[in-house]
Design a protein around this motif. Structure first.
Motif, PDB file in Angstrom:
ATOM      1  N   ASN A  49       0.857  -1.176   0.000  1.00  0.00           N
ATOM      2  CA  ASN A  49       0.000   0.000   0.000  1.00  0.00           C
ATOM      3  C   ASN A  49       0.893   1.226   0.000  1.00  0.00           C
ATOM      4  O   ASN A  49       2.117   1.137  -0.061  1.00  0.00           O
ATOM      5  CB  ASN A  49      -1.012  -0.026   1.154  1.00  0.00           C
ATOM      6  N   GLU A 107       0.475  12.494   2.694  1.00  0.00           N
ATOM      7  CA  GLU A 107      -0.769  13.249   2.452  1.00  0.00           C
ATOM      8  C   GLU A 107      -1.981  12.600   3.118  1.00  0.00           C
ATOM      9  O   GLU A 107      -2.996  13.237   3.346  1.00  0.00           O
ATOM     10  CB  GLU A 107      -1.005  13.440   0.951  1.00  0.00           C
ATOM     11  N   LYS A 108      -1.835  11.308   3.452  1.00  0.00           N
ATOM     12  CA  LYS A 108      -2.975  10.640   4.092  1.00  0.00           C
ATOM     13  C   LYS A 108      -2.994  10.823   5.601  1.00  0.00           C
ATOM     14  O   LYS A 108      -3.999  10.574   6.260  1.00  0.00           O
ATOM     15  CB  LYS A 108      -2.934   9.147   3.764  1.00  0.00           C
ATOM     16  N   LEU A 143      -4.228   3.127   8.030  1.00  0.00           N
ATOM     17  CA  LEU A 143      -3.922   2.530   6.728  1.00  0.00           C
ATOM     18  C   LEU A 143      -2.571   1.833   6.768  1.00  0.00           C
ATOM     19  O   LEU A 143      -2.274   0.983   5.951  1.00  0.00           O
ATOM     20  CB  LEU A 143      -3.907   3.604   5.640  1.00  0.00           C
ATOM     21  N   CYS A 189       1.630   3.334   2.215  1.00  0.00           N
ATOM     22  CA  CYS A 189       2.136   3.827   3.502  1.00  0.00           C
ATOM     23  C   CYS A 189       3.616   4.185   3.400  1.00  0.00           C
ATOM     24  O   CYS A 189       4.420   3.448   2.839  1.00  0.00           O
ATOM     25  CB  CYS A 189       1.920   2.757   4.565  1.00  0.00           C
ATOM     26  N   ASN A 245      -5.779  12.475   7.711  1.00  0.00           N
ATOM     27  CA  ASN A 245      -6.993  12.582   6.891  1.00  0.00           C
ATOM     28  C   ASN A 245      -7.605  11.186   6.736  1.00  0.00           C
ATOM     29  O   ASN A 245      -8.401  10.766   7.539  1.00  0.00           O
ATOM     30  CB  ASN A 245      -6.664  13.186   5.523  1.00  0.00           C
ATOM     31  N   GLU A 246      -7.140  10.507   5.664  1.00  0.00           N
ATOM     32  CA  GLU A 246      -7.658   9.146   5.471  1.00  0.00           C
ATOM     33  C   GLU A 246      -7.112   8.188   6.524  1.00  0.00           C
ATOM     34  O   GLU A 246      -7.693   7.156   6.799  1.00  0.00           O
ATOM     35  CB  GLU A 246      -7.237   8.618   4.096  1.00  0.00           C
ATOM     36  N   CYS A 247      -5.942   8.518   7.076  1.00  0.00           N
ATOM     37  CA  CYS A 247      -5.265   7.593   7.992  1.00  0.00           C
ATOM     38  C   CYS A 247      -5.211   8.191   9.398  1.00  0.00           C
ATOM     39  O   CYS A 247      -4.626   9.255   9.601  1.00  0.00           O
ATOM     40  CB  CYS A 247      -3.855   7.334   7.459  1.00  0.00           C
ATOM     41  N   SER A 248      -5.872   7.539  10.327  1.00  0.00           N
ATOM     42  CA  SER A 248      -5.905   8.019  11.706  1.00  0.00           C
ATOM     43  C   SER A 248      -6.000   6.790  12.610  1.00  0.00           C
ATOM     44  O   SER A 248      -6.256   5.697  12.123  1.00  0.00           O
ATOM     45  CB  SER A 248      -7.104   8.950  11.908  1.00  0.00           C
ATOM     46  N   HIS A 281      -8.820   4.623  12.005  1.00  0.00           N
ATOM     47  CA  HIS A 281      -8.860   4.025  10.673  1.00  0.00           C
ATOM     48  C   HIS A 281      -7.445   4.009  10.110  1.00  0.00           C
ATOM     49  O   HIS A 281      -7.102   4.763   9.197  1.00  0.00           O
ATOM     50  CB  HIS A 281      -9.799   4.830   9.763  1.00  0.00           C
TER      51      HIS A 281
END
Lengths: 341, 364
Positions: free
Chosen positions: B310, B328-329, B340, B312, B332-335, B338
């Motif tokens: 992935n 960039e994640k 990643l 990461c 945002n998308e990665c916390s 949640h």
């Protein structure tokens, strides 16, 4: 033929003779002194207060018995504490059991006894309930659900909507003992024998504060997720923020040590007999005086205050350590402990 | 609390910080190897007490972060397809594998148990003689002795239904790897005090000499960390490269001989795959041939199928090439709720620590 009459069997849940005997011999005697109204499918109760308060909670704690309490004790305290947090006097309780086939009847009696003890202490009427039995392997010994009804006593009702910057945040005792005790007894880790669950009814302390005409702005019991999660929820629902001083947090020395060894933050551990109390500054001293005079609340203290919310950050809780910038406390994310209440 | 509060003493911490301010004359990049040290540095706000010239790089010493996805995929397969009782430390359950994490595996019916010790898994094997019990044995030199003891006990008890899914890592090869990467640019190390409590410090001396890099064995409390950083900075400013021990209250020169003997008896160095960093000879531990029947991979004929990569940046973050906020994640998308990638999963992962302590943007 030998018969083992010491354990729950499926027929105890069938609503027939065995169930009636079980209730009559193993549960109701332990509730002696608690008023049990007439046997019928639903209860009719006297009611005069203009405002009624209800709460329900289910209890699945593992182990059923832990130092300082058991699932029955927890089941009455949990629900009545929720009523007390609205400033309501607990009056009536419904109590339902889901028992696993094979449960020793003596365990059931011990639990019923705990329920009866707290109910008598609170002058609480147990007005009904239910009992079911599930097959071995389909339950975990015993699950209990309790539903409570209480009435408001007049005066202003405490709640998150009354939180304002400048108000003081107090706790009614030391933090995290219940969560820690359950974890330690489940894992078989023995740090010290002196640590006991703080599980206890909070209504007597709330009533004492009401009787002294303390204006209770907000009350919250610190159950699952502990202080951090309670403050997070209050911040979200009130829009206000909190600043808490880490070195003011009351913790018993063995609890502090256990947290260090296990790498657990005490602010996320559950208490079952400790509450957050928010009052105006001038009420801090009398509140602490009343609480500290009561058994179980000797370590009550001020831990921080309500502060205005930074619009860029939104409502939040910050923990100020002895040095450095105060760090943000989020809600509990993953349960460190599988089941604690 | 005795032996804790003394090492969180504000005055002592400030005295060390002041000394660092006095001696520092130029920028230095210092890596703390262990995730526990990263966590403590941020939790106690120690970074803010350091002069601007001293930058801390958060190293690869978090087992959750370096364990490859394919090991977790094997764990899921053992629980779901082989019907084994899969035992693991709690943190590992949260890491996303190819098909959900171990919590989700449990929800689908896999028998996944959280244990606090491999010996608990051993008891499960005794209590369930008709089931296979597999312990997910991950970690560095710190967890290896207990894993070795569990294997030795299992042999003594004659247990045939107990095995380990091993994914073990060694710290010294990781330091060599970082020092050999020209992009990493690490000037000095805080070695992990607990790893050295087991292994002693001597295995770092060849690294100090070969790479001319200061290494200070350091503890985990604020005073330890500040003192360790001060010792590294003093060496760097004086042009010295030595092996020093800040954590003398715990680390003996030879480490813990009993623990080392147990490791040596049961494990041997093997080529190991580090998540995000790659595979390296003798960078991990595997069970010796004598103990092959306790090796879940051999017992169940498991093949590690490389999982889809992935995006990461964990590898670069653990090498100190990138910071969490460079992703960039991140946030945002990665916390943490949640994740990643692995550094966001473990409480000790650099990304989770940066998120928790709100270091979400590069300081201006």
């Amino acid at each position: 033929m030998n018969q083992d009459n010491s354990r729950i069997i499926l027929a105890h849940g069938n609503g027939g003779k065995l169930q009636a005997d079980l209730l009559a011999n193993w549960i109701f005697p332990e509730w002696g002194g608690v008023v049990l109204p007439a046997d019928r499918d639903s209860q009719i109760m006297p009611w005069s207060s203009s405002q009624l308060v209800m709460s329900t909670d289910s209890f699945v704690v593992d182990p059923l018995f832990f130092p300082g309490g058991d699932i029955g004790h927890l089941a009455v305290c949990g629900t009545t504490n929720d009523l007390a947090m609205s400033g309501a006097e607990p009056r009536f309780l419904m109590c339902s059991f889901i028992l696993e086939e094979g449960l020793p009847l003596n365990d059931l009696r011990r639990v019923a006894r705990s329920i009866g003890q707290v109910a008598r202490e609170l002058k609480l009427q147990i007005v009904g309930g239910d009992l079911k039995v599930v097959e071995r392997g389909k339950g975990d010994g015993m699950f209990i659900n309790t539903s409570g009804v209480g009435c408001l006593r007049g005066g202003k009702t405490p709640g998150p909507e009354r939180l304002r910057p400048g108000q003081r945040v107090l706790v009614s005792g030391d933090l995290g003992r219940h969560g820690l005790v359950v974890l330690l007894s489940r894992e078989g880790i023995q740090f010290t024998s002196e640590l006991q669950s703080d599980c206890a009814p909070l209504w007597p302390a709330v009533r004492a504060l009401q009787d002294a005409a303390i204006d209770l702005k907000c009350l919250r019991d610190l159950t699952r997720g502990g202080l951090a999660t309670a403050l997070h929820e209050l911040a979200q629902s009130s829009g206000q923020s909190f600043l808490i001083h880490e070195n003011h947090l009351p913790l018993l020395e063995p609890a502090r040590g256990a947290c260090e060894v296990l790498g657990i933050e005490a602010v996320y551990l559950a208490s079952e007999g400790t509450m957050l109390v928010v009052v105006d500054e001038e009420d801090v001293a009398p509140t602490l005086e009343i609480l500290r005079a009561r058994s179980g609340h000797q370590l009550a203290c001020e831990i921080g205050q309500v502060v205005s919310t930074n619009p860029d950050l939104g409502p939040e809780t910050r923990l100020q350590a002895e040095w450095g910038a105060p760090r943000r406390l989020g809600p509990l994310l993953y349960e460190a402990l599988p089941r604690i209440c | 609390m005795k032996f804790v509060t003394e090492f969180r003493d504000r005055e002592l911490v400030e005295r060390e910080a002041k000394r660092i301010h006095q001696v520092v004359t130029r920028p230095w990049r210092i890596m703390e190897v262990c995730g526990g040290q990263t966590h403590a540095l941020l939790r106690y706000g120690l970074v803010s007490l350091l002069p601007e010239q001293v930058k801390l790089i958060h190293g690869p010493g978090c087992p959750v972060c370096v364990t490859p996805i394919e090991v977790l995929d094997c764990a899921v397969a053992l629980a779901e397809q082989q019907g084994a009782i899969l035992c693991s430390f709690g943190d590992m359950l949260k890491i996303p594998a190819s098909n959900g994490n171990l919590f989700q595996c449990r929800a689908r019916g896999g028998d996944v148990r959280v244990v606090d010790s491999p010996l608990e898994a051993l008891s499960l094997a005794q209590q369930n003689p008709h089931r296979e019990v597999v312990f997910l044995a991950v970690g560095f030199e710190t967890t290896a002795p207990a894993h070795a003891l569990a294997v030795l006990q299992a042999r003594e008890l004659g247990l045939s239904n107990f095995s380990l899914l091993v994914s073990h890592y060694l710290v010294p090869p990781a330091l060599r790897l970082i020092l050999s990467n020209p992009k990493a640019q690490v000037d000095g190390f805080l070695a992990a005090g607990h790893v050295c409590t087991v292994m002693g410090a001597e295995e770092y001396r060849p690294i100090v000499e070969e790479f001319q890099v200061p290494i200070v064995v350091t503890g985990f409390e604020p005073v330890d960390l500040m003192q360790g950083i001060r010792m590294v900075v003093e060496q760097l400013e004086a042009g010295r490269a030595e092996l020093e021990n800040q954590y003398v209250r715990s680390v003996a020169t030879q480490g813990n001989p009993t623990a080392r003997a147990a490791i040596a008896q049961v494990f041997e160095p093997i080529k190991q795959n580090w998540r995000g960093l790659g595979s390296y000879d003798e960078s991990g531990l595997g069970l010796r041939a004598d103990f092959a029947h306790f090796d879940a991979r051999k017992k169940f004929n498991l093949n590690l199928v490389p999982a889809a990569a992935n995006s990461c940046l964990g590898g670069d973050i653990m090498m100190g090439i990138k910071k969490p906020w460079d992703c960039e994640k991140f946030g945002n998308e990665c916390s943490p709720d949640h994740p990643l990638g692995a550094p966001m999963v473990s409480a000790e992962g650099a990304c989770a620590a940066y998120f928790k302590y709100e270091m979400t943007e590069k300081p201006t």
